[in-house]
Design a protein around this motif. Structure first.
Motif, short mmCIF file in Angstrom:
data_model
loop_
_atom_site.label_atom_id
_atom_site.label_comp_id
_atom_site.label_asym_id
_atom_site.label_seq_id
_atom_site.Cartn_x
_atom_site.Cartn_y
_atom_site.Cartn_z
N ALA A 126 0.83 -1.21 0.00
CA ALA A 126 0.00 0.00 0.00
C ALA A 126 0.86 1.26 0.00
O ALA A 126 0.53 2.26 -0.65
CB ALA A 126 -0.93 -0.01 1.21
N TRP A 127 1.99 1.22 0.71
CA TRP A 127 2.93 2.36 0.70
C TRP A 127 3.48 2.60 -0.71
O TRP A 127 3.63 3.74 -1.16
CB TRP A 127 4.09 2.12 1.66
CG TRP A 127 3.85 2.45 3.11
CD1 TRP A 127 3.96 1.63 4.16
CD2 TRP A 127 3.49 3.73 3.65
NE1 TRP A 127 3.68 2.27 5.34
CE2 TRP A 127 3.39 3.59 5.06
CE3 TRP A 127 3.22 4.98 3.08
CZ2 TRP A 127 3.07 4.63 5.90
CZ3 TRP A 127 2.90 6.03 3.94
CH2 TRP A 127 2.80 5.86 5.33
N ASN A 132 3.44 6.02 -5.72
CA ASN A 132 3.17 6.25 -7.14
C ASN A 132 2.10 7.33 -7.34
O ASN A 132 2.11 8.02 -8.37
CB ASN A 132 2.70 4.94 -7.80
CG ASN A 132 3.79 3.89 -7.80
OD1 ASN A 132 4.98 4.23 -7.84
ND2 ASN A 132 3.40 2.61 -7.78
N GLU A 133 1.17 7.46 -6.38
CA GLU A 133 0.12 8.49 -6.47
C GLU A 133 0.01 9.21 -5.12
O GLU A 133 -0.90 8.95 -4.33
CB GLU A 133 -1.23 7.85 -6.81
CG GLU A 133 -1.25 7.13 -8.15
CD GLU A 133 -2.62 6.54 -8.44
OE1 GLU A 133 -3.48 7.30 -8.93
OE2 GLU A 133 -2.81 5.35 -8.15
N PRO A 134 0.94 10.12 -4.82
CA PRO A 134 0.98 10.76 -3.50
C PRO A 134 -0.28 11.54 -3.15
O PRO A 134 -0.61 11.66 -1.97
CB PRO A 134 2.19 11.70 -3.61
CG PRO A 134 3.00 11.17 -4.74
CD PRO A 134 2.03 10.58 -5.71
N ALA A 141 -6.24 6.14 1.99
CA ALA A 141 -7.21 5.36 2.77
C ALA A 141 -6.82 3.89 2.83
O ALA A 141 -6.98 3.23 3.87
CB ALA A 141 -8.60 5.51 2.18
N ILE A 142 -6.29 3.38 1.72
CA ILE A 142 -5.88 1.97 1.69
C ILE A 142 -4.74 1.72 2.66
O ILE A 142 -4.69 0.69 3.34
CB ILE A 142 -5.51 1.56 0.24
CG1 ILE A 142 -6.76 1.51 -0.63
CG2 ILE A 142 -4.78 0.22 0.24
CD1 ILE A 142 -6.49 1.25 -2.09
N VAL A 143 -3.78 2.70 2.73
CA VAL A 143 -2.66 2.55 3.67
C VAL A 143 -3.19 2.41 5.10
O VAL A 143 -2.75 1.55 5.87
CB VAL A 143 -1.69 3.75 3.56
CG1 VAL A 143 -0.69 3.73 4.71
CG2 VAL A 143 -0.95 3.73 2.23
N PRO A 331 7.63 7.25 5.10
CA PRO A 331 8.90 7.63 5.72
C PRO A 331 10.06 7.35 4.80
O PRO A 331 10.04 6.41 3.99
CB PRO A 331 8.95 6.75 6.97
CG PRO A 331 7.55 6.36 7.22
CD PRO A 331 6.89 6.27 5.87
N ALA A 332 11.07 8.17 4.91
CA ALA A 332 12.22 8.06 3.99
C ALA A 332 12.95 6.74 4.16
O ALA A 332 13.47 6.18 3.20
CB ALA A 332 13.17 9.23 4.23
#
Length: 422
Positions: A126-127, A132-134, A141-143, A331-332
């Motif tokens: 999910a991340w 890909n779509e920030p 919501a999926i995350v 997160p990086a």
């Protein structure tokens, strides 16, 4: 001078031994399928002889007076009995361990599509979709939903492990109560055996059955005293449990503090508790590391992390998803810490699987050893119908022969008493 009725006494004694032997054989046959029954046998010996006159002078001849019953005893092998108890104790210990490890494997539920590892993979995926779509609201919501799925799986596993520990505590309490009950029953049987005499075979069978049940719970050493009573102590430290008519009950605190000294199921339950604590601690560590890798904070809010939790005093049951966080940003340094957490979880699964397989193998081996010992023991103490039927015929002939001796002596006496005067 030998009594005129000497032959009758010989026959009477022969009849008594033959009747006792036939009755004992019948008892064996009747109890061929009775659990815990020990084969019995009549022990007889020649009764004291009479000194008689011979051509060599007085007291130079010995005339037999027949047979006498010395005892009716159980056929037991103490060495095999102790071997059986030792193997039973070891098997009880491993069975308790194996049962708990099997429960832990069910709780961990790996490999599967619904386990913790799958939940972690789903969140990582999910991340990637969010990266890909920030700006995608659905991706954010999926995350959060994947994070909630991870939390639910982790908390369910943690709760199941906590319940397992509670069950192990209850099982230990029940096993201690059961052991104390056996000890008290053995003590009461000791009293009855001493009171009724050392040949109380049926009471001894009941006592041995209780001792065998006790040996499944803990490792014991048994000594039989001259009066027929048992003294029972722990094999590890010689702690007295039963001494004749005195009993020393065990308590839950001493078992929980040092279960290894007790052996048997009690030791197995102690080791099971250690395993449950060990794997629960590892689970909590995995969840903590994974949530920290995916950002965690004590308080929620729009500008805060994905998870709400206290890293310093981490409590898995209080872990939550921060639904107020927006917009979410990956997160990086997520990849490496997440991989480390998943690797640590796979290590947990592998360790649990190896330990469970070792326990299953040990249970199988000790079951085979116990069965082999029981087979050897039954060859000594068990009832063989073929052997008892052969004994039945032998004792029947012996009884008939003794009866014939009485009849013949009666005819001789009849000749002397009733016919010599004519």
């Amino acid at each position: 001078m030998v009594s005129t009725f000497h032959g009758l006494e010989l026959g009477k004694r022969g009849l008594s031994v033959g009747q006792a032997s036939l009755s004992t054989t019948g008892q064996n046959i009747a109890n061929v399928n009775t659990k815990g029954y020990s084969r019995q046998q009549v022990n007889s010996s020649a009764s004291p002889s009479l000194s008689v006159w011979t051509a060599q002078g007085a007291n130079t001849g010995q005339l037999g007076t027949g047979v006498t019953i010395d005892s009716i005893t159980r056929v037991r092998d103490r060495f095999l009995d102790q071997q059986f108890r030792d193997h039973s104790e070891t098997l009880g210990q491993w069975q308790a361990k194996q049962t708990t490890l099997d429960r832990l494997e069910t709780i961990v539920n790996e490999p599967s599509d619904s386990g913790l590892n799958s939940a972690m993979n789903s969140l990582n995926s999910a991340w990637q979709d969010l990266a890909n779509e920030p700006d995608s609201l659905s991706a954010q919501a999926i995350v959060k939903e994947r994070a909630q799925g991870f939390v639910e799986v982790a908390q369910s596993m943690n709760k199941s492990m906590t319940n397992l520990k509670s069950e192990l505590t209850q099982q230990t309490q029940e096993a201690v109560a059961e052991a104390n009950d056996y000890l008290k029953q053995i003590t009461e049987l000791n009293k009855s055996i001493v009171r009724n005499g050392n040949q109380s075979n049926d009471l001894k069978d009941k006592r041995d059955a209780l001792v065998e049940d006790l040996s499944k719970l803990m490792a014991v050493k048994v000594d039989e005293k001259s009066d027929g009573s048992y003294s029972i102590s722990l094999s590890s430290n010689k702690q007295a449990l039963v001494a004749g008519e005195k009993v020393s009950e065990i308590d839950v605190d001493s078992v929980t503090t040092n279960p290894k000294s007790y052996g048997g199921k009690l030791a197995g339950l102690g080791a099971s508790m250690d395993s449950a604590i060990h794997y629960q601690d590892k689970l909590i560590s995995v969840v903590k590391n994974f949530t920290q890798a995916n950002t965690m904070t004590k308080t929620g809010g729009a500008d805060q992390a994905l998870f709400i939790g206290d890293a310093d005093n981490f409590n898995l049951s209080e872990l939550k998803v921060n639904y107020a966080a927006k917009p979410l940003k990956q997160p990086a340094a997520t990849d490496k810490p997440s991989e480390d957490a998943q690797s640590y979880f796979r290590e947990l699964v592998s360790e649990l699987g190896a330990e469970s397989q070792a326990a299953i193998s040990s249970v199988t081996n000790h079951e085979a050893t116990l069965q082999a010992t029981e087979n050897r023991r039954q060859s000594v103490t068990g009832v063989s119908l073929d052997e008892e039927m052969a004994n039945l015929v032998k004792y029947q002939h012996s009884y008939n022969a003794a009866a014939r001796l009485v009849s013949m002596t009666d005819q001789m006496l009849d000749t002397i008493i009733n016919r010599m005067a004519n």
